[in-house]
Design a protein around this motif. Structure first.
Motif, PDB file in Angstrom:
ATOM      1  N   VAL A 132       0.855  -1.184   0.000  1.00 53.32           N
ATOM      2  CA  VAL A 132       0.000   0.000   0.000  1.00 53.32           C
ATOM      3  C   VAL A 132       0.891   1.234   0.000  1.00 53.32           C
ATOM      4  O   VAL A 132       1.726   1.414   0.891  1.00 53.32           O
ATOM      5  N   ARG A 133       0.737   2.054  -1.005  1.00 54.90           N
ATOM      6  CA  ARG A 133       1.639   3.177  -1.194  1.00 54.90           C
ATOM      7  C   ARG A 133       1.192   4.395  -0.397  1.00 54.90           C
ATOM      8  O   ARG A 133       0.010   4.608  -0.132  1.00 54.90           O
ATOM      9  N   SER A 134       2.173   5.194  -0.015  1.00 55.68           N
ATOM     10  CA  SER A 134       1.923   6.444   0.696  1.00 55.68           C
ATOM     11  C   SER A 134       1.930   7.588  -0.319  1.00 55.68           C
ATOM     12  O   SER A 134       2.858   7.718  -1.115  1.00 55.68           O
ATOM     13  N   CYS A 135       0.873   8.397  -0.296  1.00 50.76           N
ATOM     14  CA  CYS A 135       0.737   9.480  -1.267  1.00 50.76           C
ATOM     15  C   CYS A 135       0.595  10.820  -0.554  1.00 50.76           C
ATOM     16  O   CYS A 135       0.099  10.903   0.565  1.00 50.76           O
ATOM     17  N   LEU A 136       1.036  11.849  -1.234  1.00 54.46           N
ATOM     18  CA  LEU A 136       0.823  13.226  -0.799  1.00 54.46           C
ATOM     19  C   LEU A 136       0.046  13.909  -1.906  1.00 54.46           C
ATOM     20  O   LEU A 136       0.391  13.788  -3.086  1.00 54.46           O
ATOM     21  N   GLY A 137      -1.026  14.600  -1.532  1.00 60.31           N
ATOM     22  CA  GLY A 137      -1.846  15.220  -2.561  1.00 60.31           C
ATOM     23  C   GLY A 137      -2.479  16.511  -2.094  1.00 60.31           C
ATOM     24  O   GLY A 137      -2.692  16.737  -0.899  1.00 60.31           O
ATOM     25  N   LEU A 138      -2.770  17.360  -3.064  1.00 63.92           N
ATOM     26  CA  LEU A 138      -3.523  18.592  -2.822  1.00 63.92           C
ATOM     27  C   LEU A 138      -4.961  18.301  -3.215  1.00 63.92           C
ATOM     28  O   LEU A 138      -5.230  17.922  -4.365  1.00 63.92           O
ATOM     29  N   VAL A 139      -5.891  18.470  -2.273  1.00 64.13           N
ATOM     30  CA  VAL A 139      -7.269  18.068  -2.526  1.00 64.13           C
ATOM     31  C   VAL A 139      -8.232  19.246  -2.369  1.00 64.13           C
ATOM     32  O   VAL A 139      -8.009  20.160  -1.581  1.00 64.13           O
ATOM     33  N   GLY A 140      -9.281  19.200  -3.144  1.00 64.79           N
ATOM     34  CA  GLY A 140     -10.361  20.174  -3.053  1.00 64.79           C
ATOM     35  C   GLY A 140     -11.655  19.491  -3.461  1.00 64.79           C
ATOM     36  O   GLY A 140     -11.685  18.285  -3.730  1.00 64.79           O
ATOM     37  N   ARG A 141     -12.728  20.261  -3.505  1.00 65.72           N
ATOM     38  CA  ARG A 141     -14.009  19.720  -3.954  1.00 65.72           C
ATOM     39  C   ARG A 141     -14.144  19.931  -5.452  1.00 65.72           C
ATOM     40  O   ARG A 141     -13.759  20.980  -5.971  1.00 65.72           O
ATOM     41  N   PRO A 142     -14.727  18.969  -6.165  1.00 66.80           N
ATOM     42  CA  PRO A 142     -14.956  19.168  -7.596  1.00 66.80           C
ATOM     43  C   PRO A 142     -15.970  20.284  -7.828  1.00 66.80           C
ATOM     44  O   PRO A 142     -16.766  20.611  -6.948  1.00 66.80           O
ATOM     45  N   GLY A 143     -15.938  20.840  -9.015  1.00 67.50           N
ATOM     46  CA  GLY A 143     -16.934  21.838  -9.371  1.00 67.50           C
ATOM     47  C   GLY A 143     -16.430  23.252  -9.197  1.00 67.50           C
ATOM     48  O   GLY A 143     -15.238  23.508  -9.018  1.00 67.50           O
ATOM     49  N   GLU A 144     -17.374  24.183  -9.201  1.00 67.51           N
ATOM     50  CA  GLU A 144     -17.053  25.604  -9.209  1.00 67.51           C
ATOM     51  C   GLU A 144     -16.410  26.032  -7.895  1.00 67.51           C
ATOM     52  O   GLU A 144     -16.873  25.696  -6.805  1.00 67.51           O
ATOM     53  N   GLN A 145     -15.316  26.761  -7.992  1.00 65.76           N
ATOM     54  CA  GLN A 145     -14.638  27.324  -6.827  1.00 65.76           C
ATOM     55  C   GLN A 145     -14.465  28.815  -7.061  1.00 65.76           C
ATOM     56  O   GLN A 145     -14.507  29.290  -8.196  1.00 65.76           O
ATOM     57  N   SER A 146     -14.236  29.541  -5.986  1.00 66.32           N
ATOM     58  CA  SER A 146     -14.045  30.979  -6.121  1.00 66.32           C
ATOM     59  C   SER A 146     -12.741  31.265  -6.851  1.00 66.32           C
ATOM     60  O   SER A 146     -11.827  30.436  -6.856  1.00 66.32           O
ATOM     61  N   PRO A 147     -12.615  32.446  -7.483  1.00 66.69           N
ATOM     62  CA  PRO A 147     -11.348  32.799  -8.136  1.00 66.69           C
ATOM     63  C   PRO A 147     -10.160  32.712  -7.185  1.00 66.69           C
ATOM     64  O   PRO A 147      -9.077  32.275  -7.582  1.00 66.69           O
ATOM     65  N   ALA A 148     -10.330  33.110  -5.931  1.00 69.33           N
ATOM     66  CA  ALA A 148      -9.222  33.068  -4.972  1.00 69.33           C
ATOM     67  C   ALA A 148      -8.753  31.634  -4.739  1.00 69.33           C
ATOM     68  O   ALA A 148      -7.549  31.351  -4.688  1.00 69.33           O
ATOM     69  N   VAL A 149      -9.703  30.693  -4.602  1.00 71.04           N
ATOM     70  CA  VAL A 149      -9.345  29.284  -4.406  1.00 71.04           C
ATOM     71  C   VAL A 149      -8.646  28.739  -5.642  1.00 71.04           C
ATOM     72  O   VAL A 149      -7.634  28.031  -5.546  1.00 71.04           O
ATOM     73  N   ARG A 150      -9.156  29.096  -6.823  1.00 68.91           N
ATOM     74  CA  ARG A 150      -8.533  28.613  -8.061  1.00 68.91           C
ATOM     75  C   ARG A 150      -7.104  29.135  -8.201  1.00 68.91           C
ATOM     76  O   ARG A 150      -6.202  28.410  -8.638  1.00 68.91           O
ATOM     77  N   VAL A 151      -6.886  30.393  -7.849  1.00 63.23           N
ATOM     78  CA  VAL A 151      -5.544  30.968  -7.952  1.00 63.23           C
ATOM     79  C   VAL A 151      -4.578  30.218  -7.039  1.00 63.23           C
ATOM     80  O   VAL A 151      -3.480  29.810  -7.461  1.00 63.23           O
ATOM     81  N   LEU A 152      -4.960  30.028  -5.768  1.00 62.20           N
ATOM     82  CA  LEU A 152      -4.047  29.370  -4.835  1.00 62.20           C
ATOM     83  C   LEU A 152      -3.819  27.922  -5.226  1.00 62.20           C
ATOM     84  O   LEU A 152      -2.686  27.427  -5.162  1.00 62.20           O
ATOM     85  N   ARG A 153      -4.874  27.236  -5.662  1.00 59.28           N
ATOM     86  CA  ARG A 153      -4.692  25.838  -6.058  1.00 59.28           C
ATOM     87  C   ARG A 153      -3.739  25.722  -7.239  1.00 59.28           C
ATOM     88  O   ARG A 153      -2.868  24.846  -7.272  1.00 59.28           O
ATOM     89  N   ALA A 154      -3.880  26.600  -8.222  1.00 56.39           N
ATOM     90  CA  ALA A 154      -2.987  26.562  -9.391  1.00 56.39           C
ATOM     91  C   ALA A 154      -1.549  26.820  -8.969  1.00 56.39           C
ATOM     92  O   ALA A 154      -0.610  26.149  -9.455  1.00 56.39           O
ATOM     93  N   LYS A 155      -1.344  27.761  -8.067  1.00 57.70           N
ATOM     94  CA  LYS A 155       0.021  28.086  -7.628  1.00 57.70           C
ATOM     95  C   LYS A 155       0.627  26.918  -6.846  1.00 57.70           C
ATOM     96  O   LYS A 155       1.792  26.552  -7.056  1.00 57.70           O
ATOM     97  N   LEU A 156      -0.149  26.326  -5.927  1.00 55.83           N
ATOM     98  CA  LEU A 156       0.369  25.226  -5.144  1.00 55.83           C
ATOM     99  C   LEU A 156       0.643  24.004  -6.014  1.00 55.83           C
ATOM    100  O   LEU A 156       1.663  23.337  -5.852  1.00 55.83           O
ATOM    101  N   SER A 157      -0.265  23.712  -6.946  1.00 56.67           N
ATOM    102  CA  SER A 157      -0.066  22.547  -7.813  1.00 56.67           C
ATOM    103  C   SER A 157       1.186  22.698  -8.658  1.00 56.67           C
ATOM    104  O   SER A 157       1.956  21.747  -8.834  1.00 56.67           O
ATOM    105  N   ALA A 158       1.402  23.912  -9.184  1.00 55.00           N
ATOM    106  CA  ALA A 158       2.591  24.152 -10.002  1.00 55.00           C
ATOM    107  C   ALA A 158       3.852  24.026  -9.161  1.00 55.00           C
ATOM    108  O   ALA A 158       4.844  23.428  -9.590  1.00 55.00           O
ATOM    109  N   ALA A 159       3.834  24.606  -7.958  1.00 57.60           N
ATOM    110  CA  ALA A 159       5.032  24.580  -7.112  1.00 57.60           C
ATOM    111  C   ALA A 159       5.339  23.164  -6.616  1.00 57.60           C
ATOM    112  O   ALA A 159       6.490  22.722  -6.663  1.00 57.60           O
TER     113      ALA A 159
END
Length: 291
Positions: free
Chosen positions: A260-287
């Motif tokens: 059983v593998r150990s994973c690290l992930g960035l998680v959110g809810r599917p669907g529409e998110q606020s612009p602020a949430v989308r900005v931070l998620r994009a930055k964290l995912s890229a980094a």
């Protein structure tokens, strides 16, 4: 053809009538009727059947409506992107992170957010991964960096950062400092691991269960750094993910049958998110993706 004509056309169908569309868009009913009729003349096709009590699409309207909505969505995306570059994104983001998080790209992005997007207010919450997943699903958190075993909780939208097999960590020269180990080789050793509710602990326990072994842990802690420092001092064998190991004098030994593998992930809810949430998620995912 004007974009507001497409917006009026889509609103009439979404709201069910010219009157409801006018109320939704805060525009006069005559203004919407005039602009939709103008759109029909420019296209040379009748888009709406106005003969019944409820406005319906004509065959041409059915074909054109998805294209109109796609064009409107693209326009909104362009506006949001332009607003981000103008530092116009505003809002509050509730961000969860695993206990004792010391991942440099994650911390760098969080620290830099106030400079790049001063309109975003950030609220940080530490916790075990099981709790963080539940909080994202319930809506009390917008995003979270979590560790999990095998699969994240159902219903989460996951950006995988790390996917690796758990390993044993021992001081260099320890009897278990070998090219590889099995879970059975750890019997008789004191086991150091993270607390329950973390991805590494779950991966270790589930892997032991698959092998019919007792997933004993003698000392647990909430921070990988604490577990490592104890291993350095000879308190036992640390069971951790290889990416969490730092510092000289320690050997990371693969556990071949830890299935059983150990994973690290960035998680959110599917669907529409606020612009602020989308900005931070994009930055964290890229980094995190480039780490």
């Amino acid at each position: 053809m004007e974009m507001h004509q497409l917006r009026y056309f889509a609103a009439v169908i979404d709201e069910g009538s010219f009157t409801a569309a006018a109320a939704h868009l805060h525009v006069s009913q005559s203004g919407i009727s005039t602009q939709v009729a103008k759109l029909e003349r420019e296209l040379g096709q009748q888009l709406l059947d106005r003969t019944g009590r409820r406005v319906r699409l004509t065959p041409a309207g059915e074909a054109i409506l998805p294209l109109a909505k796609s064009a409107l969505a693209t326009l909104d995306a362009i506006r949001h992107t332009a607003a981000e570059y103008a530092d116009a994104v505003r809002g509050r983001v509730r961000l969860g992170m695993i206990m004792g998080c010391s991942i440099p790209p994650f911390l760098d992005t969080v620290a830099d957010l106030g400079r790049t997007h001063p309109g975003i207010e950030l609220s940080l919450h530490e916790g075990h991964s099981d709790l963080l997943q539940a909080q994202v699903l319930s809506g009390s958190l917008d995003l979270a960096l979590i560790g999990y075993a095998g699969e994240a909780a159902t219903g989460l939208d996951v950006d995988i950062v790390i996917d690796e097999q758990v390993a044993a960590v021992v001081p260099a020269g320890h009897p278990l400092d070998r090219p590889g180990l099995t879970l059975a080789d750890l019997r008789g050793e004191k086991i150091l691991c993270l607390s329950r509710g973390t991805g590494i602990r779950a991966a270790y326990e589930q892997s032991c269960a698959q092998q019919g072994l007792d997933p004993r842990v003698d000392i647990d802690a909430s921070s990988p750094a604490t577990v490592l420092r104890l291993a350095e001092r000879g308190a036992g064998v640390a069971v951790l993910s290889p990416s969490s190991v730092e510092g000289p004098g320690l050997s990371t030994v693969p556990i071949a049958d830890a299935a059983v593998r150990s994973c690290l992930g960035l998680v959110g809810r599917p669907g529409e998110q606020s612009p602020a949430v989308r900005v931070l998620r994009a930055k964290l995912s890229a980094a995190l993706g480039s780490a």
